[in-house]
Design an enzyme around this catalytic site. Structure first.
Site, mmCIF file in Angstrom:
data_model
loop_
_atom_site.group_PDB
_atom_site.id
_atom_site.type_symbol
_atom_site.label_atom_id
_atom_site.label_comp_id
_atom_site.label_asym_id
_atom_site.label_seq_id
_atom_site.Cartn_x
_atom_site.Cartn_y
_atom_site.Cartn_z
ATOM 1 N N LYS A 158 35.634 -13.081 -47.351
ATOM 2 C CA LYS A 158 35.381 -11.914 -48.206
ATOM 3 C C LYS A 158 34.043 -11.309 -47.814
ATOM 4 O O LYS A 158 33.066 -12.046 -47.600
ATOM 5 C CB LYS A 158 35.330 -12.324 -49.670
ATOM 6 C CG LYS A 158 35.079 -11.120 -50.576
ATOM 7 C CD LYS A 158 34.425 -11.489 -51.889
ATOM 8 C CE LYS A 158 32.945 -11.724 -51.744
ATOM 9 N NZ LYS A 158 32.246 -11.849 -53.042
ATOM 10 N N GLU B 192 35.845 -5.721 -49.251
ATOM 11 C CA GLU B 192 35.446 -5.404 -50.632
ATOM 12 C C GLU B 192 34.466 -4.233 -50.712
ATOM 13 O O GLU B 192 33.245 -4.434 -50.718
ATOM 14 C CB GLU B 192 34.810 -6.627 -51.303
ATOM 15 C CG GLU B 192 34.470 -6.370 -52.774
ATOM 16 C CD GLU B 192 33.737 -7.517 -53.464
ATOM 17 O OE1 GLU B 192 33.349 -8.484 -52.790
ATOM 18 O OE2 GLU B 192 33.539 -7.409 -54.689
ATOM 19 N N LYS C 154 39.640 -5.932 -51.778
ATOM 20 C CA LYS C 154 39.083 -6.279 -53.089
ATOM 21 C C LYS C 154 38.438 -5.009 -53.601
ATOM 22 O O LYS C 154 37.469 -4.512 -53.013
ATOM 23 C CB LYS C 154 38.080 -7.419 -52.953
ATOM 24 C CG LYS C 154 37.429 -7.803 -54.260
ATOM 25 C CD LYS C 154 36.915 -9.225 -54.224
ATOM 26 C CE LYS C 154 36.084 -9.529 -55.463
ATOM 27 N NZ LYS C 154 35.843 -10.959 -55.636
#
Ligand code: 13P
Length: 339
Positions: A133, A174, A216
């Site tokens: 991430k 993200e 995300k």
């Protein structure tokens, strides 16, 4: 498991991701700000509590960890990451080394940690990590976010995504549009559309395979200090609308950050989107605060509270798992969670 299998397993029906990747220093700061005692074992004990919650895999497909957490062992010397894999959850890594000032900008930021990332990702993959991430944070304000910050962050996120896929890992990209500020939901919509569009352009340039990547995302909401707060139905409608414009259907899933929303709103918004719209991607959660806020309060760094804390975490995971199917109802909540 192939990247495609990992991506699809992370957004399996009724499941989402737990973001546990608060670095040790930020974790200690949080404890202090909550008036919770900090000791040498607090980080290990909290991580172990999260990762060993019984049956968490009913609703949690994967856990995002820090580089420190993937090395943690319990008191018996057993690796925590191995326990997570045994429970059928996929460990993920946040290889990010913190936000730094974007040179030449007026206080905007970019994530750091690209140096040596290829080698680090290969090491994480060898330890059983399945995904990464990487976050970019955009604050809305006068002149913000700037064209420069959006482009620079889009390129960094795309480089990390390409490196992740090269290592056999699924990237979770993200781009967070932050809740802070007094902007309207319309401004949030416009900024989110801009940020997502430029992020996908960069993913295309960096030859990222969209079928094995996840996004995300933040929801389209009114700024925290905006006097006119959009209701749950409007947030759901505007969020789905911006995603339909900017996120290709090739992406298997979009997992939300909670971004400072209340537990109730994080769950209610997700549920309304899934209950009311036909969507080309799975819509689920990758919450940190909206899963762990209430459990941390119950825990208070006291071993006698572990069972009650894990029960509270399981409850929030279940509520959000149901919301990812559009099956959550306010009545399923105890008294602890209210609008
Ligand atoms: P929150 O759900 O607390 O926003 O955190 C999600 C996250 O991992 C941000 O990178």
């Amino acid at each position: 498991m192939s990247r495609y299998e990992i991506a699809n397993q992370l957004v399996a029906a009724g499941k989402g991701i737990m973001a546990a990747d608060r670095p040790p220093a930020a974790f200690e700061q949080l404890l202090e700000s909550e008036g919770i005692a900090v000791d040498d074992d607090a980080y290990r004990n909290w991580s172990e509590l999260l990762f060993t919650t019984a049956n968490l895999n009913d609703y949690v497909s994967g856990i995002i960890m820090t580089p420190e957490q993937v090395l943690l062992r319990n008191e018996a010397g057993e690796s925590l990451i191995a326990g997570v894999i045994d429970q059928g959850m996929i460990p993920g890594i946040s290889p990010f080394k913190g936000m730094v000032a974007l040179a030449g900008s007026d206080g905007e930021t970019v994530g750091s940690g690209l140096d040596g990332l290829r080698e680090r990702l290969a090491e994480f993959a060898a330890m059983g990590v399945g995904f990464t991430k990487w976050r970019a944070a955009f604050q809305i304000g006068p002149g913000r976010p700037s064209y420069y910050a959006i482009e620079a962050n889009a390129y960094v996120m795309a480089q990390v995504a390409a490196l992740s896929q090269e290592a056999g890992l699924v990237p979770i990209v993200e781009p967070e549009v932050m809740l802070l500020g007094d902007h309207t939901i319309e401004t949030c919509f416009a900024v989110t559309e801009w940020v997502l569009s430029r992020t996908f352009e960069a993913l295309y340039i960096h030859r990222v395979d969209l079928e094995s990547a996840l996004v995300k995302a933040s929801m389209v909401v009114s700024g925290k200090d905006c006097p006119q707060q959009a209701d749950v139905d409007t947030v759901a409608e505007q969020t789905v609308k911006v995603f339909r414009r900017a996120i290709p259907a090739a992406i298997p899933g979009i997992v939300f950050l909670s971004g400072g929303q209340s537990d109730y709103h994080a769950t209610a918004h997700l549920n309304t989107m899934n209950a009311n719209y036909e969507l080309p991607w799975k819509l689920s959660f990758s919450y940190a605060r909206a899963l762990q806020r209430e459990p941390m309060r119950i825990w208070g760094n006291r071993s006698e509270n572990v069972a009650a804390t894990q029960a509270a975490l399981y409850h929030r995971a279940k509520m959000n798992g149901l919301a990812s199917l559009g099956l959550w109802k306010t009545e399923l909540e105890g008294e602890a969670v209210a609008p």
